[in-house]
Structures are given as C-alpha cells and as structure tokens.
Design a protein around this motif. Structure first.
Motif, PDB file in Angstrom:
ATOM      1  N   TYR A 194      18.754  53.148  16.993  1.00  0.00           N
ATOM      2  CA  TYR A 194      17.494  53.785  17.396  1.00  0.00           C
ATOM      3  C   TYR A 194      16.978  54.609  16.216  1.00  0.00           C
ATOM      4  O   TYR A 194      17.336  55.769  16.042  1.00  0.00           O
ATOM      5  CB  TYR A 194      17.717  54.677  18.621  1.00  0.00           C
ATOM      6  CG  TYR A 194      18.227  53.911  19.822  1.00  0.00           C
ATOM      7  CD1 TYR A 194      17.354  53.199  20.637  1.00  0.00           C
ATOM      8  CD2 TYR A 194      19.585  53.887  20.128  1.00  0.00           C
ATOM      9  CE1 TYR A 194      17.820  52.488  21.731  1.00  0.00           C
ATOM     10  CE2 TYR A 194      20.062  53.174  21.227  1.00  0.00           C
ATOM     11  CZ  TYR A 194      19.177  52.478  22.021  1.00  0.00           C
ATOM     12  OH  TYR A 194      19.644  51.773  23.097  1.00  0.00           O
ATOM     13  N   ARG A 226       9.448  55.083  18.006  1.00  0.00           N
ATOM     14  CA  ARG A 226       9.113  54.098  19.040  1.00  0.00           C
ATOM     15  C   ARG A 226      10.342  53.729  19.871  1.00  0.00           C
ATOM     16  O   ARG A 226      10.248  53.456  21.062  1.00  0.00           O
ATOM     17  CB  ARG A 226       8.542  52.855  18.356  1.00  0.00           C
ATOM     18  CG  ARG A 226       7.833  51.924  19.288  1.00  0.00           C
ATOM     19  CD  ARG A 226       7.074  50.895  18.486  1.00  0.00           C
ATOM     20  NE  ARG A 226       6.973  49.684  19.275  1.00  0.00           N
ATOM     21  CZ  ARG A 226       6.792  48.493  18.781  1.00  0.00           C
ATOM     22  NH1 ARG A 226       6.728  48.325  17.495  1.00  0.00           N
ATOM     23  NH2 ARG A 226       6.685  47.457  19.565  1.00  0.00           N
ATOM     24  N   THR A 227      11.517  53.715  19.232  1.00  0.00           N
ATOM     25  CA  THR A 227      12.750  53.439  19.965  1.00  0.00           C
ATOM     26  C   THR A 227      13.437  54.726  20.426  1.00  0.00           C
ATOM     27  O   THR A 227      14.093  54.739  21.459  1.00  0.00           O
ATOM     28  CB  THR A 227      13.736  52.616  19.101  1.00  0.00           C
ATOM     29  OG1 THR A 227      13.953  53.293  17.854  1.00  0.00           O
ATOM     30  CG2 THR A 227      13.195  51.225  18.840  1.00  0.00           C
ATOM     31  N   PRO A 249      11.782  56.569  24.086  1.00  0.00           N
ATOM     32  CA  PRO A 249      12.267  56.131  25.398  1.00  0.00           C
ATOM     33  C   PRO A 249      13.716  56.557  25.651  1.00  0.00           C
ATOM     34  O   PRO A 249      14.079  56.927  26.766  1.00  0.00           O
ATOM     35  CB  PRO A 249      12.145  54.603  25.342  1.00  0.00           C
ATOM     36  CG  PRO A 249      11.145  54.326  24.287  1.00  0.00           C
ATOM     37  CD  PRO A 249      11.284  55.430  23.286  1.00  0.00           C
ATOM     38  N   LEU A 259      13.636  60.295  26.570  1.00  0.00           N
ATOM     39  CA  LEU A 259      13.144  60.504  27.931  1.00  0.00           C
ATOM     40  C   LEU A 259      14.195  60.097  28.963  1.00  0.00           C
ATOM     41  O   LEU A 259      14.387  60.779  29.965  1.00  0.00           O
ATOM     42  CB  LEU A 259      11.848  59.714  28.149  1.00  0.00           C
ATOM     43  CG  LEU A 259      10.642  60.187  27.324  1.00  0.00           C
ATOM     44  CD1 LEU A 259       9.472  59.241  27.504  1.00  0.00           C
ATOM     45  CD2 LEU A 259      10.258  61.610  27.672  1.00  0.00           C
ATOM     46  N   ARG A 260      14.899  59.008  28.685  1.00  0.00           N
ATOM     47  CA  ARG A 260      15.979  58.556  29.561  1.00  0.00           C
ATOM     48  C   ARG A 260      17.093  59.599  29.615  1.00  0.00           C
ATOM     49  O   ARG A 260      17.621  59.915  30.679  1.00  0.00           O
ATOM     50  CB  ARG A 260      16.495  57.221  29.023  1.00  0.00           C
ATOM     51  CG  ARG A 260      17.665  56.622  29.751  1.00  0.00           C
ATOM     52  CD  ARG A 260      18.061  55.305  29.076  1.00  0.00           C
ATOM     53  NE  ARG A 260      19.366  54.872  29.498  1.00  0.00           N
ATOM     54  CZ  ARG A 260      20.507  55.245  28.941  1.00  0.00           C
ATOM     55  NH1 ARG A 260      20.497  56.086  27.930  1.00  0.00           N
ATOM     56  NH2 ARG A 260      21.653  54.794  29.386  1.00  0.00           N
TER      57      ARG A 260
END
Length: 194
Positions: A170, A174-175, A178, A181-182
């Motif tokens: 990651y 952009r990677t 998410p 947030l997860r």
C-alpha cells in the motif's frame, strides 16, 4: 427548546467527527513506529495467497520478517492465517514455504493455520508462543494495521513490539486511504467489543 436539542445534536456530531479524525491520525502516526528490539519471535499476520503463492501484501510482510530473522532481531517466526475460499494451502503454509525458500530454517518457523481474522491470528500465535516458551514477540504487518494489532496483542497479555513492513504494497494514497478508513472502522469495532 427545539433549538437547544438541535445545538446538542450538532455538538454530538462534531465530537464524533473529531473522534474519527483523531483515531485516523493516531493510526497513521503509529504506522511509523518501528521498534527494532531483539525478541524471541516475529508474528507475521496473515494476508491473502494467490495460487499457492503469497500475495504482494503477504510477500512484503514475509520479506520484513525474514529481514528481522537474518539480522538477528528475532530467533523464530510464527506465520499465521487459515485457508481462503478456493485455496489449497493456508496463508501460514504458503508463508512457511516462502520463508524456507529464503533461507529460514524449518525448525525456526512455527505454523498457525486456522485463523481468519487478526484477533484470531494473535490469539492462536500467543498459544503457540507459550507452548514454545517464547516470551517476547515482534508483530509484523502493514504500517496502518499496526495500532490495532498491537492493541490486541497487549490486551492478550503479550510482551509485543511493533515492526511494520518497510516496503508495504500500500504505497499511494489511493491505496492507503481505503486501508486507513477500514482500520478506523475495525479499531472502533474492537474498542466497542473489548
């Protein structure tokens, strides 16, 4: 009276937003913590496999654990992770094979091949560590995963240190976003159930 309730409602929403932002910041800040202490073993948290080979995420986790082993920071490696849908080998079995191909002695790799989630990875690895008289551990995962993983390890009673992968799959925002947030979502979930 309705105005008072409205102000109170907005205050609660603002506090919730601030708490989410603070949690996201603390997860991102903790991602940089790399405690390079000598410990008895590295615990590598599981990630997906692709056609009986480690995914890019799992590869980077294993590469870091192997680096810790090769450089004398850990004596053993505990690999974790069960079998995903459609896989013929567990994440742990794939990780062990990868470690051995990269020079780790078979007797220095312990297998935990039943877990499906982070908490199970750590619970089962902790059981192995007690059986093998391993008292100190280094947790290896992706940087943004480390705060939650260390919190879980400490709650289990482990003497655990953080060493995230230095070459995470990651890499771009952009990677990373998410993933962050997860992690915020799962960190909240863990705090509520803990």
């Amino acid at each position: 009276m309705p105005g008072k309730w409205k102000r109170w409602g907005w205050s609660v929403i603002l506090l919730c937003v601030l708490y989410v932002l603070y949690t996201a910041y603390s997860i991102a800040a903790f991602a940089k913590v790399n405690e390079l202490f000598r410990t008895d073993a590295a615990i590598v948290l599981g990630a997906a496999v692709i056609e009986n080979e480690p995914s890019p995420v799992l590869t980077e986790r294993m590469n870091h654990a192997i680096w810790l082993y090769d450089n004398g920071y850990v004596k053993k490696i505990i690999v974790t992770g069960g079998m995903g849908d459609g896989d013929s080998l567990s994440e742990a079995e794939v990780s062990k094979r990868y470690a051995m191909r990269h020079g780790v002695r078979e007797e220095d790799v312990f297998l935990e091949g039943k877990s499906k989630i982070t908490e199970q990875n750590l619970q089962n690895a902790y059981t192995i560590s007690r059986e093998k008289q391993i008292s100190t551990v280094t947790i290896v995962s992706d940087p943004l995963h480390m705060k939650r993983a260390l919190r879980m390890a400490e709650d289990l009673g482990m003497d655990a240190y953080s060493s995230p992968t230095q070459t995470s799959a990651y890499r771009s925002w952009r990677t990373k976003l998410p993933f962050l947030l997860r992690e915020v979502f799962f960190y909240f979930g863990y705090q509520v159930q803990a």
